[in-house]
Enzyme design. Structure first.
Site, short mmCIF file in Angstrom:
data_model
loop_
_atom_site.label_atom_id
_atom_site.label_comp_id
_atom_site.label_asym_id
_atom_site.label_seq_id
_atom_site.Cartn_x
_atom_site.Cartn_y
_atom_site.Cartn_z
N GLN A 83 10.56 67.92 53.70
CA GLN A 83 11.30 67.08 52.76
C GLN A 83 12.71 66.75 53.25
OE1 GLN A 83 11.28 69.01 48.92
NE2 GLN A 83 9.04 69.13 48.85
N HIS A 118 13.45 70.89 48.71
CA HIS A 118 14.33 70.88 47.54
C HIS A 118 15.81 70.77 47.90
CE1 HIS A 118 11.24 72.69 44.50
NE2 HIS A 118 10.71 71.76 45.28
N GLU A 170 11.48 66.78 34.29
CA GLU A 170 12.40 66.59 33.16
C GLU A 170 13.33 65.40 33.36
OE1 GLU A 170 13.00 71.38 32.16
OE2 GLU A 170 14.72 70.15 32.77
N TYR A 174 20.92 74.07 32.40
CA TYR A 174 19.68 73.39 32.07
C TYR A 174 18.43 74.26 32.26
CZ TYR A 174 22.61 69.58 30.96
OH TYR A 174 23.56 68.82 30.32
N TYR A 202 2.70 76.86 41.32
CA TYR A 202 1.63 76.12 41.98
C TYR A 202 0.34 76.93 42.08
CZ TYR A 202 5.23 72.73 43.15
OH TYR A 202 6.23 71.80 43.07
#
Length: 364
Positions: free
Chosen positions: A80, A142, A235, A245, A256
Site C-alpha cells: 500500500q 495503513h 466509518e 474516535y 479478518y
C-alpha cells in the site's frame, strides 16, 4: 482525450432519496500506474499522483504529458506504500506551493512523510520534507495520506495505524492512528489540542483512527473524514479537535480472521461515526459536491470505494448523515479518488496498474 463515453443512471439505496441522476462518463486519461490523487491547476490542467512514485501533468488542453514531473521526493513503494496525495496550497495561484504525502524509508523502518515544493508549471522546485510520522514501523500498510486545509491556513494530514500497530492509535506519545494538524512549514500550531500535555505529540489533532483516506473541510469549517474498518466498520466521522474516535477500543467490524477485536461498539468518551458500513466498501477518497451540473447531488458527500466498486453518495442533514445512493457501479472499477472539478463535473481515478482519469457530466 479518449472520447469513449459510457451512459449510466445512479442506483437509489433508500426509499425517499433524491431523484436519481442520468450521467455520462468520459475517459480523459488512461495507462496511469495506480493513480491515487488529483489536483486541479488554475490554468485548467491537472496533477495526478501515481502510487508507484510519479507525479503526472495533464495540461490545459487535456493531454497527459509523457514524462513525469521532475523533483518529486523518492517514495518507498511496496504494497500500500508509495506516493499518495498532491494538494495545492490555498494561495497556489500566487505561491505555486503544493504538498505531497508519501511513504519513505524501507520495509523494516518506514513512515508517512509530507513534503512541500513549488511547481513552476513544468517541474517541482525546492522540494523538502516538512513532517515525518514517528515512530518508524515495519510493513507496508495503513499510511493514511490525505490532506485538507483549515480556514486558518493550517493543514490536516490523515494517518494510519500501521496495521500491525493498532493499539498505538490510543497512544498520544506517537502519531500512529491519528490526524495531525500542521503549519505549512511542518511545525505544530501552538493551539493544537494536545500541546503541553505530558507524553503527547504536539502535532496531534484527533486520535483513535484506523486508516483515514478521506478528509475535507466545508465552507463552515467542519471537518469530515472517513476511514477503513477491518471486516466491516468503515466509518465517516465529523472530526473535532482533541476527540478520540475509538479505534480499536470500539469498532463495528471484526478482524479478518473472523475473531473479535472489541466487544464494544461504543464507550464513554469515544466518538460515534456519522455512518458505518458493514460489509465494508473500503472508502478511499471523498469530496463534498457543490457543483451546478448535478443539483440533485448538491451538498452531498461523494465517497469513492475500492471493494465496493462504487461512489457512495451520502446526504448531509446538518451534522447528521441522511440517505445514501450508489453511483457508477456499472463501470465495475475500484475507485481510488473522487473530486468535484471547477466545472462542476465529477472526476474519478480508478485503482489499477493501468488506471484511468474519468469525468462525469450530465447525459445529453
Amino acid at each position: 482525450m479518449n472520447k469513449t463515453t459510457l451512459l449510466g443512471t445512479s442506483l437509489l439505496l433508500c426509499a425517499g432519496a433524491a431523484t436519481a441522476a442520468d450521467y455520462q462518463v468520459e475517459t480523459l486519461a488512461d495507462g496511469l500506474s495506480n493513480p491515487w490523487s488529483l489536483a486541479f491547476l488554475p490554468d485548467g490542467g491537472m496533477l495526478v499522483t501515481e502510487r508507484s512514485g510519479q507525479l503526472r501533468l495533464i495540461d490545459a488542453a487535456g493531454q497527459l504529458r509523457a514524462e513525469p514531473v521532475a523533483g518529486v521526493p523518492e517514495a518507498f513503494v511496496n504494497g500500500q506504500s508509495g506516493l499518495m496525495e498532491v494538494a495545492l496550497a490555498p494561495d497556489f495561484a500566487e505561491s505555486g506551493e503544493l504538498f505531497l504525502s508519501y511513504s519513505c524509508g524501507t520495509r523494516e523502518a518506514n513512515h508517512t512523510c509530507l513534503a512541500a515544493a513549488t511547481f513552476n508549471g513544468e517541474a517541482l522546485e525546492n522540494t523538502h520534507e516538512i513532517f515525518r510520522v514517528q515512530p518508524a514501523k515495519k510493513g507496508s500498510a495503513h499510511y493514511g495520506g490525505r490532506i485538507a486545509f483549515l480556514p486558518d491556513n493550517t493543514l490536516l494530514l490523515t494517518l494510519g495505524d500501521g496495521f500491525d500497530y493498532r493499539e498505538q492509535a490510543q497512544n498520544t506519545a506517537n502519531h500512529l492512528g491519528s490526524i495531525v494538524r500542521l503549519n505549512r512549514d511542518g511545525s505544530a500550531p501552538e493551539d493544537n489540542p494536545f500541546v503541553g500535555q505530558a507524553d503527547a505529540m504536539p502535532e496531534l489533532y484527533s486520535i483513535g483512527h484506523r486508516n483515514v483516506q478521506g478528509i475535507l473541510v466545508d465552507d463552515a469549517g467542519r471537518v469530515f473524514s472517513h476511514e477503513h474498518g477491518p471486516r466491516g466498520g468503515d466509518e465517516i466521522n465529523l472530526i473535532e479537535a482533541g476527540k478520540n474516535y475509538g479505534w480499536p477500543k470500539i469498532t463495528y467490524g471484526i478482524d479478518y480472521n473472523g475473531s473479535q477485536i472489541s466487544p464494544y461498539t461504543e464507550l464513554p468518551g469515544l466518538e460515534q461515526p456519522l455512518v458505518y458500513w458493514d460489509p465494508s466498501i473500503a472508502p478511499s477518497g471523498m469530496t463534498l459536491y457543490q457543483g451546478e451540473l448535478f443539483p440533485e447531488w448538491q451538498g452531498s458527500l461523494l465517497v469513492s470505494a475500492l471493494a465496493g466498486k462504487e461512489v457512495r453518495r451520502v446526504e448531509l442533514k446538518g451534522n447528521a448523515a441522511g440517505e445514501q445512493e450508489s453511483l457508477f457501479t456499472e463501470l465495475g472499477e475500484r475507485f481510488r479518488d473522487v473530486r468535484t472539478g471547477p466545472d462542476g463535473a465529477v472526476y474519478l481515478l480508478t485503482d489499477s496498474p493501468s488506471g484511468q482519469l474519468l469525468r462525469v457530466v450530465p447525459a445529453n
